[in-house]
Design a protein around this motif. Structure first.
Motif, PDB file in Angstrom:
ATOM      1  N   ILE A 213      45.948  28.588  55.081  1.00 35.17           N
ATOM      2  CA  ILE A 213      46.688  28.898  53.848  1.00 35.17           C
ATOM      3  C   ILE A 213      47.243  27.608  53.286  1.00 35.17           C
ATOM      4  CG2 ILE A 213      48.557  30.266  52.879  1.00 35.17           C
ATOM      5  CD1 ILE A 213      48.345  32.062  55.337  1.00 35.17           C
TER       6      ILE A 213
ATOM      7  N   LYS B  57      49.557  36.364  47.288  1.00 37.43           N
ATOM      8  CA  LYS B  57      48.128  36.584  47.538  1.00 37.43           C
ATOM      9  C   LYS B  57      47.508  37.556  46.536  1.00 37.43           C
ATOM     10  CE  LYS B  57      48.557  35.613  52.498  1.00 37.43           C
ATOM     11  NZ  LYS B  57      48.333  34.183  52.293  1.00 37.43           N
TER      12      LYS B  57
ATOM     13  N   TYR C  62      45.628  37.075  43.892  1.00 33.79           N
ATOM     14  CA  TYR C  62      44.891  35.983  43.264  1.00 33.79           C
ATOM     15  C   TYR C  62      44.326  36.335  41.886  1.00 33.79           C
ATOM     16  CZ  TYR C  62      45.257  34.028  47.951  1.00 33.79           C
ATOM     17  OH  TYR C  62      45.728  33.553  49.147  1.00 33.79           O
TER      18      TYR C  62
ATOM     19  N   LYS D 286      40.293  30.505  46.704  1.00 31.86           N
ATOM     20  CA  LYS D 286      40.899  31.585  47.494  1.00 31.86           C
ATOM     21  C   LYS D 286      40.098  32.875  47.335  1.00 31.86           C
ATOM     22  CE  LYS D 286      44.485  28.894  48.283  1.00 31.86           C
ATOM     23  NZ  LYS D 286      44.535  28.097  49.527  1.00 31.86           N
TER      24      LYS D 286
END
Length: 567
Positions: free
Chosen positions: A4, A133, A135, A168
């Motif tokens: 991460i 997260k 994204y 990501k």
């Protein structure tokens, strides 16, 4: 493995940089934005200086400045405070609260006036969503920030962040294409930090897409540049990428770089990168320190979570306290205003009563003066009235008796005495203001008697049209006034005209009575001098709403025309 890696310091720098640019533009370029009060402006400037050094103090100052701007309805500066607070909340890991402040700031903006705030707010929302997260949502906000920005340097930073998010999402091709485009841009070369970031990102994503890709040269070039410019946050990112890259074929180098990441993160007090380094060591280092790494990892993870929770509570409490104090101040102001209003009302009532008393006093004084003037006027009018009566009744009456005596061949003493006694009684009536109408003869006969009394061997009097029907609709007041006017004319004729013939002609036409007086005396000049007699005559005619005209153009003698309403 994919660790991460957020490149967090770079994102924070972009957010604050974009905000400062937008604030400076708002204050210096846009004349529609109201200048904040000196106190709020000082708080805001101090907060921006404290950012990253004492965020808690900065957050407190921003909350206080925001409360002042709210009182001024200064939406632009409220949005500035909210945006900076959102960035600080993002830093402490309170991403949801950060998003709330950023959305509140967006809702306050008045576009297009405040459009320069948009890149900073959108960028902060993108960072929060990426940290959560989310994204896909982060991509949406990054693209909004890119579209809203007009600064080329800002666009470079945002595009690199978009490429990182594509990495990501494992949409490597799109991320690589953006990095390639940036590396071809010659303007990137002037920004060492950003060039190193894009170069590192390009090689890292290219390796993620294809593990056979030779990323070492590019990663080390970015690493060397960051060492040269002492970019510690960037070095942490390089160590992380190099550790992942070497892990597959050179574990010693991988552990070296992850330990360097740990050391740098500890040095700059970045617990999140330090925790990532410990997680990598726990998973990949099978040496004697594994248990120590694991223990430290658990302790640090719990500490970070506890610290974040405490920070969330502290910052929430700061906002609560500021809002509470602001509410108390507002309540105090309301009470103060209410007291002032009560005092104002009392003063208004007292002022009204004072003005009323002054007004009543002034009215009383004016009324007193008016009544005094009216009384004086009444006295003067009464005196004038008595003077006219004395002139008309006594003087003219005596003169009429004198004329009769003068015109009689044989003097009748008893008749003269009776007439003098009549005049005497009349004078007494004047003193007592008596008016009697009993036993009065017809008005036409009174007129005839009056005119005949001035007839003698030197003066011949004539009358025509003296019928009682002419006078029967006249009020007593009008009759008396006409009688006195005619007697005044005869007296003046006797005294001044030297006339030998006098004629009175009476007519009634359309409810108007007309009297024409004519004599053959010396007449009067154009410049008539109104002595008592003529003055009284004019005022009497005016009193009965009539008109008197002296014909001065007659070659010899005098003509006078009198007209007045018959009812």
């Amino acid at each position: 493995m994919l660790s991460i890696i957020i490149m967090y310091a770079g994102y924070k720098f972009l957010g604050v940089f974009l905000l400062f640019v937008s604030c400076n533009f708002s204050e210096n370029k846009n004349p529609l934005v109201k200048a904040p009060s000196a106190e709020a402006d000082k708080m805001y400037n101090e907060a921006t200086e404290l950012y990253n050094n004492d965020n808690e103090r900065a957050f407190t100052l921003l909350s206080k400045a925001e409360s002042i701007y709210k009182l001024k309805n200064d939406s632009s500066n409220i949005a500035s405070c909210l945006t900076t607070k959102a960035i600080i909340l993002n830093d402490i890991g309170d991403y949801l609260s950060s998003n709330e402040r950023a959305i509140d700031a967006l809702n306050l903006l008045k576009l297009p006036r405040d459009s320069n705030f948009l890149p900073s707010i959108y960028n902060n929302l993108a960072i929060s969503e990426k940290n959560l997260k989310h994204y896909e949502d982060a991509l949406v906000w990054y693209h909004k920030a890119l579209y809203a920005s007009s600064d080329k340097h800002q666009k470079i930073i945002i595009k690199n962040n978009i490429a990182d998010v594509y990495g990501k999402l494992k949409r490597y091709y799109e991320g690589i294409r953006i990095c390639q485009s940036l590396l071809k841009d010659k303007s990137l070369q002037q920004y060492d930090i950003d060039y190193a970031r894009v170069l590192d990102n390009y090689n890292y994503i290219s390796w993620l897409e294809n593990n056979d890709y030779k990323a070492e040269k590019g990663l080390l070039e970015a690493f060397s540049l960051r060492q040269k410019i002492n970019d510690k946050s960037g070095l942490i990112s390089s160590h992380s990428h190099l550790a992942e890259y070497y892990l597959c074929f050179d574990k010693a180098k991988a552990l070296y770089h992850i330990n360097e990441k740990y050391r740098l993160a500890k040095a700059i007090k970045n617990p999140n990168d330090r925790l990532e380094a410990l997680e990598f060591l726990v998973k990949n280092d099978i040496g004697d320190h594994l248990q120590d790494y694991f223990t430290e990892y658990q302790y640090l993870n719990d500490s970070i979570q506890l610290s974040r929770d405490k920070a969330k509570n502290r910052f929430a409490l700061i906002e609560f306290d500021v809002e509470k104090k602001n509410a108390e101040n507002q309540q105090l102001k309301i009470i103060t205003v209410q007291k002032q209003n009560r005092i104002l009302k009392q003063n208004v009532v007292l002022g009204f009563l004072s003005l009323s008393l002054i007004g009543v006093w002034a009215w009383y004084k004016r009324r007193k003066k008016r009544l005094q003037r009216e009384n004086e006027l009444k006295i003067k009018e009464h005196q004038l009235h008595l003077s006219k009566k004395v002139h008309d009744v006594v003087a003219n009456g005596i003169y009429q008796v004198m004329t009769k005596i003068e015109n009689q061949e044989h003097f009748d003493k008893e008749k003269a005495l009776d007439e003098l006694e009549f005049v005497y009684e009349k004078s007494r009536d004047i003193s007592y203001e008596k008016t009697t109408s009993e036993n009065k003869q017809e008005f036409s006969k009174r007129i005839s008697t009056l005119i005949a009394s001035f007839n003698n061997e030197n003066v011949k009097t004539y009358l025509a049209g003296n019928d009682e029907s002419i006078w029967n609709t006249l009020k007593e007041f009008t009759r008396e006034e006409i009688y006195q006017v005619m007697r005044e004319l005869l007296v003046n004729m006797k005294k001044h005209s030297h006339a030998t013939h006098v004629v009175f002609k009476f007519e009634r036409k359309n409810n108007i009575i007309q009297i024409q007086y004519t004599d053959n005396g010396i007449g009067i000049s154009e410049g008539i001098t109104y002595k008592n007699g003529l003055t009284n005559t004019g005022s009497r005619i005016e009193a009965i709403h009539g008109e008197i005209i002296f014909d001065t153009e007659t070659e010899k003698g005098l003509k006078i025309y009198i007209s007045f309403p018959a009812s």
